[in-house]
Design a protein around this motif. Structure first.
Motif, PDB file in Angstrom:
ATOM      1  N   VAL A 478      82.099 -18.763-110.670  1.00 15.97           N
ATOM      2  CA  VAL A 478      81.834 -18.931-112.099  1.00 15.97           C
ATOM      3  C   VAL A 478      80.749 -19.993-112.225  1.00 15.97           C
ATOM      4  N   LEU A 479      79.667 -19.641-112.914  1.00 19.92           N
ATOM      5  CA  LEU A 479      78.539 -20.550-113.084  1.00 19.92           C
ATOM      6  C   LEU A 479      78.313 -20.788-114.573  1.00 19.92           C
ATOM      7  N   ARG A 480      77.837 -21.987-114.884  1.00 23.89           N
ATOM      8  CA  ARG A 480      77.558 -22.350-116.280  1.00 23.89           C
ATOM      9  C   ARG A 480      76.146 -22.908-116.373  1.00 23.89           C
ATOM     10  N   SER A 481      75.427 -22.472-117.378  1.00 20.09           N
ATOM     11  CA  SER A 481      74.070 -22.971-117.620  1.00 20.09           C
ATOM     12  C   SER A 481      73.985 -23.548-119.021  1.00 20.09           C
ATOM     13  N   VAL A 482      73.317 -24.676-119.133  1.00 22.08           N
ATOM     14  CA  VAL A 482      73.106 -25.288-120.446  1.00 22.08           C
ATOM     15  C   VAL A 482      71.625 -25.331-120.802  1.00 22.08           C
ATOM     16  N   ASP A 483      70.801 -24.663-119.968  1.00 22.54           N
ATOM     17  CA  ASP A 483      69.365 -24.670-120.231  1.00 22.54           C
ATOM     18  C   ASP A 483      68.788 -23.256-120.203  1.00 22.54           C
ATOM     19  N   GLY A 484      69.558 -22.324-120.729  1.00 27.13           N
ATOM     20  CA  GLY A 484      69.056 -20.956-120.860  1.00 27.13           C
ATOM     21  C   GLY A 484      68.982 -20.194-119.573  1.00 27.13           C
ATOM     22  N   GLY A 485      69.655 -20.651-118.522  1.00 23.11           N
ATOM     23  CA  GLY A 485      69.700 -19.917-117.267  1.00 23.11           C
ATOM     24  C   GLY A 485      68.791 -20.440-116.185  1.00 23.11           C
ATOM     25  N   ARG A 486      68.039 -21.500-116.471  1.00 24.15           N
ATOM     26  CA  ARG A 486      67.149 -22.027-115.436  1.00 24.15           C
ATOM     27  C   ARG A 486      67.931 -22.706-114.313  1.00 24.15           C
ATOM     28  N   ASN A 487      68.994 -23.380-114.675  1.00 24.78           N
ATOM     29  CA  ASN A 487      69.833 -24.045-113.682  1.00 24.78           C
ATOM     30  C   ASN A 487      71.291 -23.677-113.939  1.00 24.78           C
ATOM     31  N   TRP A 488      72.055 -23.582-112.860  1.00 28.83           N
ATOM     32  CA  TRP A 488      73.454 -23.157-112.946  1.00 28.83           C
ATOM     33  C   TRP A 488      74.335 -24.128-112.182  1.00 28.83           C
ATOM     34  N   ALA A 489      75.444 -24.515-112.806  1.00 28.07           N
ATOM     35  CA  ALA A 489      76.423 -25.398-112.169  1.00 28.07           C
ATOM     36  C   ALA A 489      77.707 -24.608-111.919  1.00 28.07           C
ATOM     37  N   ALA A 490      78.228 -24.731-110.719  1.00 25.54           N
ATOM     38  CA  ALA A 490      79.451 -24.006-110.362  1.00 25.54           C
ATOM     39  C   ALA A 490      80.659 -24.640-111.046  1.00 25.54           C
ATOM     40  N   GLN A 491      81.609 -23.798-111.468  1.00 25.39           N
ATOM     41  CA  GLN A 491      82.877 -24.247-112.025  1.00 25.39           C
ATOM     42  C   GLN A 491      84.023 -23.753-111.150  1.00 25.39           C
ATOM     43  N   ALA A 492      85.109 -24.534-111.122  1.00 25.27           N
ATOM     44  CA  ALA A 492      86.264 -24.186-110.293  1.00 25.27           C
ATOM     45  C   ALA A 492      87.089 -23.128-111.013  1.00 25.27           C
ATOM     46  N   ALA A 493      87.043 -21.886-110.488  1.00 25.72           N
ATOM     47  CA  ALA A 493      87.729 -20.783-111.141  1.00 25.72           C
ATOM     48  C   ALA A 493      89.173 -20.649-110.706  1.00 25.72           C
ATOM     49  N   GLY A 494      89.533 -21.236-109.571  1.00 23.85           N
ATOM     50  CA  GLY A 494      90.902 -21.121-109.091  1.00 23.85           C
ATOM     51  C   GLY A 494      91.234 -19.783-108.475  1.00 23.85           C
ATOM     52  N   THR A 495      90.219 -18.975-108.136  1.00 20.88           N
ATOM     53  CA  THR A 495      90.451 -17.683-107.511  1.00 20.88           C
ATOM     54  C   THR A 495      89.300 -17.371-106.571  1.00 20.88           C
ATOM     55  N   THR A 496      89.567 -16.540-105.576  1.00 20.81           N
ATOM     56  CA  THR A 496      88.508 -16.061-104.679  1.00 20.81           C
ATOM     57  C   THR A 496      88.256 -14.576-104.882  1.00 20.81           C
ATOM     58  N   ALA A 497      88.920 -13.973-105.857  1.00 22.27           N
ATOM     59  CA  ALA A 497      88.701 -12.563-106.156  1.00 22.27           C
ATOM     60  C   ALA A 497      87.308 -12.364-106.740  1.00 22.27           C
TER      61      ALA A 497
END
Length: 986
Positions: A478-497
């Motif tokens: 799971v990735l989150r971007s706050v600049d329109g997709g130029r940079n992405w930060a990973a988030q802990a999803a709690g799953t490997t599916a």
């Protein structure tokens, strides 16, 4: 003071009478100087009532009760203990109670000692100062008497109420024989009461005769007996038993006999049962039946034997230990599930409910050390702070760029695009190898932005505005971007599916679905994700929420699930198909469309009922509806169909593409954007009636790339393609090469002078940076694979053997080319060539090719030498030297060979890949790169000793690599792929 017991008609006054009787006897002891025993009007021997005081209505005084003061015949000296000449004798009073008589004088010349009149004293105690009990409540001390002998002194009060003097004047608690107010029969005519002695100890008083002809029965004096039990009945009295029998006169009634002991020392149980079975345990014992239950040993009232009871469970948070005791399993270690803090080791930890039902702290991974920044725990989470000049990339990385590689050509990249979303006129598409493409003009023009860390395949994307969005993909990413997709930060999803789709109701609340029925949800913008129960194990492929409470998920086997409470409960719906549903999308809370297999589905009541439309001519992959009547479906082989009547009639649209179309978005009722296989991006301005292909950049394969500095560069490839950039690749401009032959190699010595070589002996050159290219006579028709110029004059080209040699040389910048003889390799294709700067007669160079062939020269190629060892038989494609002694060559099977003696001997350097490596570039003495098939990129930071694979956002073969310095570089390959990095690929 009366000491009488009441008749049977007034049994309720017995306790008072006994107390009075006890007080009366005590009064005698308290009056030692009385000359005669008190006459309290006792009962005659025959039981007749001698009290003529009169009682109302025939009532008579009852029998008296007393506690004996002494033993008849007993004598005691009158104080003082020694030297006195008087004594008292214990006599029986008229009421039958023993009391002390009046003082009596000893004969003259004697004195009283120990109740005897003697002439000479003797020691009656020893030693002096010893003590003993003088009575139940007094003590005496051994003293020297007036006659000079040791005698027991005058009794003195000693023990308090409820204490009895015993032994060596010790005061011990009373051992009561009976209970206060208790009365019982001593015989058929006598009754006995419980009274307190001088120490306050309760004892059975001496029996007294019932008045007149009354008998004692059932602990009372009565005129006649009556049955107390049923004939033959049994009961327990302590460990013994009693039976109910009829007594003889004068009490011929049923009463309890005994008690009698049970045989073999057993104890009576239940209703007078003496057990004959075997005890299984000790009565009252306890034990653990299981780890969480216990049993007690109890005696059965039916059998009289002991047995273990049925196991009783301990409480939810207890376990059984030792002798059947339930003890707490755990205690809550933290206050509220979900709370977070930094643990004692500095690592984040969270509060969870453990398997035993208690809260406990669970530590997360320690905050990883981060180069170019600090990463420490703050409020239960790792907080990353990057040094000046570095950007925060993901949860634990500080880099000069958060996008290690940017795709410069083509746009979108030639990778499968799986999902699309939009906010206003801004559109995003994500796909394989973590590619992210963005359009700011409703899909008309695309640029490649961002790159998912580690080139993870992305399957779903959702933006809530032009800046804030999420992407999900394989491995639970799971990735989150706050600049329109130029940079992405990973988030802990709690799953490997693998996650397939994502939907957000607002900036905080979102859901993602994936393989194995996985559903995860967040209420804080993805800072934390928690699992939700889908109730299915099949893959979920699509999710869509129309509000924070109402949403749908769909997937394999025709599954459709609906929730009306934000995912707390998911309820299955009947889709009417077993085909995999690839896409579900709702117009509002009631109208929705779904597609998958050969079906398109529609509902107008929130999914309570779905109508399936069979589409035999299209394999459906994506659908969007704009109303309950109008929808468009996309699918395989570039097919698009639309309906305007709720699905009754579908119309095929001409798209002009044949690649699979995976996702569609309607920006409004008219404008639509579709993305799909191999980077396909098409748009429609008229509700899908006509479509325009929006891909930009060349798609022909690139075989070589060369930069002179960080801005000027060229790429050459198939069909004579040459691209040039003057801004580091932000824009690539096609140049006219003068040939349509495939070009395989290029080299520039400065911003103006360069060459490219290719099939059929093609050599083209430019002296103005590619503004104009001219064909040079190569002296061969064989395919040329590589070219290298150490300066503007001297150059070499290598290739296949067609005219007897694979090597060609020019001393004049390509004005003339001539074949060079390479002894021992007349039939070997040479693919790579490298020369170090020439100096006078010395000009060192190396060529590599088929079967691990390597040759080296020190004299411009006039003569060539053969290494004593090449270290490999794999075909080699690229070669580079960092100085006159140290060099590397790469080839098939992931081969890297190195020399430290100018090429005389070569050794293999291990790599973790088996892909064919086509090119190598060292940006410095220590930092180098190699590229190859299967999107392989290797990097070394220790001068080629070790090589490590690095992810890139493409699946295409990479055939050329160029670096301006250790950080700024480019790789190029099939399908026009050009990638750039500003951070050394990190």
């Amino acid at each position: 003071m009366p000491r009488t017991l009441p008749s049977a008609h007034h049994a309720q006054t017995i306790v008072l009478a006994v107390a009075l009787a006890a007080a009366g006897c005590a009064s005698v002891q308290d009056q030692p100087d009385a000359t005669t025993p008190p006459d309290d009007g006792g009962i005659a021997e025959d039981g007749a009532d001698n009290n003529d005081g009169g009682e109302a209505d025939g009532e008579t005084d009852g029998p008296e009760a007393c506690l004996p003061q002494c033993t008849p015949g007993e004598r005691v000296c009158v104080d003082p203990a020694s030297g006195d000449t008087r004594f008292r004798l214990c006599v029986t009073a008229s009421d039958g109670c023993p009391v002390w008589g009046p003082p009596t004088e000893c004969t003259p010349g004697t004195f009283c000692e120990e109740g005897r009149c003697v002439e000479t004293c003797t020691d009656t105690c020893d030693p002096e100062g010893a003590v003993r009990c003088g009575s139940v409540a007094e003590r005496q001390t051994c003293v020297r008497g007036p006659q000079g002998c040791l005698v027991w002194g005058t009794p003195e009060p000693w023990c308090g109420s409820g204490l009895r003097c015993t032994g060596a004047a010790e005061c011990v608690p009373c051992e009561h024989e009976c209970s206060e107010g208790e009365i019982r029969c001593a015989s058929s005519r006598d009754i006995r009461a419980c009274a307190a002695d001088a120490a306050g100890c309760r004892l059975w008083a001496a029996p007294v005769r019932c008045p007149g002809t009354e008998v004692c029965w059932d602990s009372r004096c009565t005129a006649a007996c009556y049955d107390l039990c049923a004939a033959g009945a049994r009961r327990c009295l302590g460990a013994e038993y009693q039976t109910c029998q009829r007594f003889s006169a004068p009490t011929p009634c049923l009463a309890w006999t005994g008690p009698f002991p049970c045989p073999s020392g057993r104890s009576c149980v239940g209703e007078g049962i003496c057990p004959t079975c075997t005890d299984a345990c000790t009565e009252g014992a306890a034990r653990c039946a299981t780890a969480t239950s216990h049993q007690r040993c109890e005696r059965s009232p039916a059998t009289g034997c002991t047995a273990w009871t049925t196991a009783v469970s301990c409480d939810a948070r207890e376990r059984c230990e030792g002798d059947g005791t339930c003890v707490p399993i755990c205690t809550d270690a933290c206050p509220t599930p979900g709370a977070r803090e930094c643990g004692p080791d500095g690592a984040p930890r969270r509060c969870v409910v453990g398997a035993l039902g208690c809260t406990e702290w669970v530590s997360d991974a320690a905050c990883a050390p981060v180069a170019n920044g600090s990463n420490v725990c703050v409020d239960g989470a790792c907080s990353l702070t990057c040094d000046g000049g570095f950007l925060r990339c993901g949860p634990a990385a500080c880099r000069t760029s958060c996008t290690p590689w940017a795709q410069q050509n083509p746009a979108p990249p030639v990778e499968d695009l799986a999902a699309i979303d939009f906010a206003g006129n801004t559109v995003w598409a994500v796909g394989n190898y973590g590619v992210v493409a963005r359009s700011d003009d409703a899909g008309a023009a695309w640029r490649n932005v961002g790159f998912a860390p580690d080139a993870t395949h992305l399957r779903g994307v959702e933006f809530v505005d032009a800046d804030l969005g999420w992407a999900v993909g394989d491995g639970g990413v799971v990735l989150r971007s706050v600049d329109g997709g130029r940079n992405w930060a990973a988030q802990a999803a709690g799953t490997t599916a693998n996650l397939r789709s994502v939907s957000f109701a607002d900036a905080s609340r979102g859901w993602a679905v994936g393989d194995g029925g996985t559903i995860i949800a967040t209420t804080d913008g993805g800072a934390t994700w928690t699992p939700q129960s889908s109730g299915v194990a099949s893959n979920l492929l699509s999710v869509h929420f129309v509000s924070a409470s109402t949403g749908w998920a769909a997937g394999a086997g025709g599954r459709i699930l609906r929730t009306s409470n934000g995912g707390v409960v998911w309820v299955p719906q009947t889709s009417g198909t077993t085909a995999d549903i690839q896409s579900v999308r709702f117009v509002d809370a009631n109208v929705g469309w779904a597609a998958g297999g050969n079906y398109v589905l529609r509902t107008t009541n929130g999914g309570a009922a779905w109508t399936a439309f069979y589409r035999s001519t299209i394999w459906c992959l994506g659908v969007r509806g704009v109303s309950d009547s109008t929808a468009t479906v996309v699918g395989q082989s570039g097919r698009i169909e639309a309906t305007t009547d709720g699905g009754a009639i579908w119309t095929a649209r001409t798209t002009g593409v044949t690649s699979h179309l995976n996702a569609i978005a309607f920006l409004d009722a008219s404008r639509a954007v579709v993305v799909g296989q191999a980077g396909t991006a098409i748009t429609s301005p008229n509700s899908g009636v006509t479509w325009v292909d929006r891909r930009s950049g060349i798609l022909d394969g690139i075989r070589a790339i060369r930069f002179v500095g960080p801005l000027r560069g060229w790429a050459a490839g198939l069909s004579g393609r040459i691209l040039a950039t003057s801004d580091g690749g932000a824009a690539w401009t096609p140049q006219t090469s003068g040939t349509t032959r495939n070009l395989a190699g290029t080299w520039f010595v400065d911003a103006n002078r360069g060459w490219a070589v290719g099939d059929a002996g093609t050599i083209v050159a430019t002296s103005n940076g590619g503004a104009a290219w001219s064909v040079q006579a190569s002296a061969t028709v064989s395919n040329l694979a590589g070219v290298h110029f150490p300066d503007a004059s001297n150059g070499w080209a290598v290739g296949s053997v067609a005219g007897g040699t694979p090597v060609f040389y020019t001393p004049d910048g390509g004005g003339t080319w001539q074949a060079m003889v390479v002894p021992g390799v007349p039939a070997v294709t040479m693919s790579g060539v490298w020369f170090n700067p020439c100096s006078g007669a010395i000009c060192r160079g190396w060529i590599v090719g088929t079967g691990g062939t390597i040759r080296y020269t020190t004299n411009y190629g006039t003569s060539w030498q053969t290494p004593t060892a090449t270290g490999t038989t794999q075909t080699l494609y690229g070669v580079q030297f960092v100085n006159d002694t140290t060099g590397f060559a790469v080839g098939a099977g992931g081969t890297v060979v190195a020399t430290t003696n100018g090429g005389a001997t070569w050794t293999v350097r291990g790599t973790a890949v088996t892909a064919t490596l086509f090119d190598i570039e060292f940006a410095s003495v220590t930092v180098g790169y190699a590229v190859g098939s299967g999107a392989t990129l290797l990097k070394t930071t220790d001068g080629g000793t070790s090589w490590n694979a690095r992810p890139v956002p493409t699946g295409r073969a990479l055939r050329g690599v160029a670096f301006a310095d250790a950080s700024v570089g480019w790789v190029a390959g099939d399908s026009g792929t050009i990638l750039a990095t500003r951070s050394g690929g990190e």
